[in-house]
Design an enzyme around this catalytic site. Structure first.
Site, PDB file in Angstrom:
ATOM      1  N   PHE A 154       0.812  -1.221   0.000  1.00  0.00           N
ATOM      2  CA  PHE A 154       0.000   0.000   0.000  1.00  0.00           C
ATOM      3  C   PHE A 154       0.843   1.267   0.000  1.00  0.00           C
ATOM      4  O   PHE A 154       0.516   2.239   0.671  1.00  0.00           O
ATOM      5  CB  PHE A 154      -0.922  -0.004   1.219  1.00  0.00           C
ATOM      6  CG  PHE A 154      -1.753  -1.257   1.347  1.00  0.00           C
ATOM      7  CD1 PHE A 154      -2.792  -1.509   0.466  1.00  0.00           C
ATOM      8  CD2 PHE A 154      -1.475  -2.190   2.336  1.00  0.00           C
ATOM      9  CE1 PHE A 154      -3.562  -2.663   0.578  1.00  0.00           C
ATOM     10  CE2 PHE A 154      -2.240  -3.345   2.460  1.00  0.00           C
ATOM     11  CZ  PHE A 154      -3.283  -3.584   1.580  1.00  0.00           C
ATOM     12  N   GLY A 197       4.309  -1.681  10.899  1.00  0.00           N
ATOM     13  CA  GLY A 197       3.362  -2.003   9.832  1.00  0.00           C
ATOM     14  C   GLY A 197       4.106  -2.236   8.533  1.00  0.00           C
ATOM     15  O   GLY A 197       4.370  -1.305   7.766  1.00  0.00           O
ATOM     16  N   SER A 199       7.106  -0.898   1.762  1.00  0.00           N
ATOM     17  CA  SER A 199       7.771   0.286   2.318  1.00  0.00           C
ATOM     18  C   SER A 199       9.128  -0.077   2.911  1.00  0.00           C
ATOM     19  O   SER A 199      10.048   0.750   2.935  1.00  0.00           O
ATOM     20  CB  SER A 199       6.886   0.952   3.375  1.00  0.00           C
ATOM     21  OG  SER A 199       6.423   0.008   4.319  1.00  0.00           O
ATOM     22  N   SER A 213       2.796  -4.404  18.147  1.00  0.00           N
ATOM     23  CA  SER A 213       3.579  -3.174  18.214  1.00  0.00           C
ATOM     24  C   SER A 213       3.654  -2.534  19.620  1.00  0.00           C
ATOM     25  O   SER A 213       4.748  -2.226  20.091  1.00  0.00           O
ATOM     26  CB  SER A 213       3.033  -2.189  17.164  1.00  0.00           C
ATOM     27  OG  SER A 213       3.451  -0.896  17.419  1.00  0.00           O
ATOM     28  N   HIS A 252      -4.758   1.463  11.530  1.00  0.00           N
ATOM     29  CA  HIS A 252      -5.223   2.830  11.295  1.00  0.00           C
ATOM     30  C   HIS A 252      -6.471   3.199  12.090  1.00  0.00           C
ATOM     31  O   HIS A 252      -7.023   4.273  11.916  1.00  0.00           O
ATOM     32  CB  HIS A 252      -5.475   3.053   9.796  1.00  0.00           C
ATOM     33  CG  HIS A 252      -4.192   3.159   9.005  1.00  0.00           C
ATOM     34  ND1 HIS A 252      -2.957   2.912   9.563  1.00  0.00           N
ATOM     35  CD2 HIS A 252      -3.964   3.488   7.711  1.00  0.00           C
ATOM     36  CE1 HIS A 252      -2.031   3.091   8.639  1.00  0.00           C
ATOM     37  NE2 HIS A 252      -2.605   3.436   7.505  1.00  0.00           N
ATOM     38  N   HIS A 301       2.202   7.556   7.656  1.00  0.00           N
ATOM     39  CA  HIS A 301       1.540   7.347   6.360  1.00  0.00           C
ATOM     40  C   HIS A 301       0.027   7.488   6.497  1.00  0.00           C
ATOM     41  O   HIS A 301      -0.525   7.340   7.581  1.00  0.00           O
ATOM     42  CB  HIS A 301       1.884   5.958   5.799  1.00  0.00           C
ATOM     43  CG  HIS A 301       1.589   5.848   4.338  1.00  0.00           C
ATOM     44  ND1 HIS A 301       0.971   4.754   3.767  1.00  0.00           N
ATOM     45  CD2 HIS A 301       1.817   6.728   3.327  1.00  0.00           C
ATOM     46  CE1 HIS A 301       0.867   4.957   2.454  1.00  0.00           C
ATOM     47  NE2 HIS A 301       1.355   6.150   2.171  1.00  0.00           N
TER      48      HIS A 301
HETATM   49  N1  SAH Z   1       3.763  -0.345   5.097  1.00  0.00           N
HETATM   50  C1  SAH Z   1       3.046  -1.378   4.367  1.00  0.00           C
HETATM   51  C2  SAH Z   1       1.562  -1.399   4.685  1.00  0.00           C
HETATM   52  C3  SAH Z   1       1.237  -1.717   6.129  1.00  0.00           C
HETATM   53  S1  SAH Z   1      -0.426  -2.283   6.349  1.00  0.00           S
HETATM   54  C4  SAH Z   1       3.297  -1.224   2.847  1.00  0.00           C
HETATM   55  O1  SAH Z   1       4.199  -0.507   2.447  1.00  0.00           O
HETATM   56  O2  SAH Z   1       2.605  -1.841   2.052  1.00  0.00           O
HETATM   57  C5  SAH Z   1      -0.562  -2.271   8.085  1.00  0.00           C
HETATM   58  C6  SAH Z   1       0.179  -3.401   8.792  1.00  0.00           C
HETATM   59  O3  SAH Z   1       0.127  -3.128  10.208  1.00  0.00           O
HETATM   60  C7  SAH Z   1      -0.417  -4.804   8.619  1.00  0.00           C
HETATM   61  O4  SAH Z   1       0.522  -5.670   8.026  1.00  0.00           O
HETATM   62  C8  SAH Z   1      -0.777  -5.250  10.048  1.00  0.00           C
HETATM   63  O5  SAH Z   1      -0.508  -6.623  10.313  1.00  0.00           O
HETATM   64  C9  SAH Z   1       0.113  -4.356  10.891  1.00  0.00           C
HETATM   65  N2  SAH Z   1      -0.418  -4.148  12.257  1.00  0.00           N
HETATM   66  C10 SAH Z   1      -1.629  -3.641  12.596  1.00  0.00           C
HETATM   67  N3  SAH Z   1      -1.757  -3.581  13.929  1.00  0.00           N
HETATM   68  C11 SAH Z   1      -0.590  -4.070  14.454  1.00  0.00           C
HETATM   69  C12 SAH Z   1      -0.121  -4.282  15.794  1.00  0.00           C
HETATM   70  N4  SAH Z   1      -0.843  -3.973  16.858  1.00  0.00           N
HETATM   71  N5  SAH Z   1       1.112  -4.818  15.955  1.00  0.00           N
HETATM   72  C13 SAH Z   1       1.873  -5.139  14.889  1.00  0.00           C
HETATM   73  N6  SAH Z   1       1.481  -4.944  13.602  1.00  0.00           N
HETATM   74  C14 SAH Z   1       0.267  -4.429  13.391  1.00  0.00           C
HETATM   75 MG    MG Z   2      -0.193   3.089   4.585  1.00  0.00          MG
END
Ligand code: SAH
Ligand code: MG
Length: 206
Positions: free
Chosen positions: A15, A41, A47, A119, A139, A164
């Site tokens: 994304f 994430g 990314s 996280s 998000h 982001h």
């Molecule tokens: N940066 C990525 C997109 C990230 S999507 C790109 O470039 O495409 C958001 C990510 O956050 C997901 O993979 C999800 O598993 C992770 N995520 C959401 N909540 C989280 C948490 N509490 N701890 C760890 N990872 C988390």
């Molecule tokens: Mg994003």
């Protein structure tokens, strides 16, 4: 940015639009403070390749924190669901194999350290000052604010905080990333450095 890495990033599932990925790379490449980089994430590693390219050039490590089970918005029925990343045996999302493949294809296995877990749990036990933190995890309001609270204190003075999916107009997307960007500016510890698309980069000034 190295051409081969740029192509690897563009080929990865994820994304991060190319222009924003390049801006992320440029921000990381401009750092003039010591320390590793950390992203929250990673999903399938898109990314991470942009940040990893900058880390490689500077001899830094990039930590990629993700439980790889997907955010709320990645679950079935939500806008950003991809049925291909569902583990067929467990019936839950598992992006870790895709992440590993992306990092391997990009030749960044020696630069990038995957931290697989929740996280806020990792943040609560983290101690190493970070040159840059990139927040792109959950998000929803709870997850986004927890990521800001957990990770922004670890950005070293002069270091960068990137966020982001910051949309000033609510019609363009969800509020929480915008809220934490606004919070970072209001707290007085960060100042705006650059903005490309929905990517915001802030510098720690205090
Ligand atoms: N940066 C990525 C997109 C990230 S999507 C790109 O470039 O495409 C958001 C990510 O956050 C997901 O993979 C999800 O598993 C992770 N995520 C959401 N909540 C989280 C948490 N509490 N701890 C760890 N990872 C988390
Ligand atoms: Mg994003």
């Amino acid at each position: 940015m190295d051409d081969q890495l740029r192509r690897a990033a563009e080929a990865a599932r994820g994304f991060m639009p190319a222009a924003e990925g390049l801006a992320l790379y440029e921000a990381a490449a401009s750092l003039d403070v010591d320390g590793p980089l950390l992203e929250v994430g990673s999903y399938c590693g898109k990314s991470a390749v942009y940040l990893g390219a900058a880390a490689q050039q500077a001899g830094r490590v990039l930590f990629c924190v993700d439980h790889h089970r997907g955010s709320e918005e990645n679950q079935p029925g939500w806008e950003h669901h991809d049925p291909e990343v569902v583990d067929p045996d467990l019936g839950v999302i598992d992006t870790l194999p895709y992440f590993r493949r992306t990092i391997s294809d990009a030749g960044l296995e020696e630069i990038i350290v995957a931290v697989v877990g929740d996280s806020p749990t990792v943040a609560s036990l983290w101690a190493t000052p970070l040159a840059m933190v990139f927040i792109d995890g959950g998000h929803g309001a709870g997850p986004a604010h927890r990521d800001y609270e957990g990770w922004s204190p670890h950005v070293t003075p002069g270091g960068l905080l990137a966020i982001h999916d910051v949309f000033e107009d609510p019609a363009d997307g969800g509020r929480p990333p915008y809220e934490i960007w606004f919070r970072a500016l209001s707290d007085g510890c960060f100042r705006e450095q650059s903005a490309v698309g929905s990517l915001r980069v802030l510098r720690r000034v205090a």
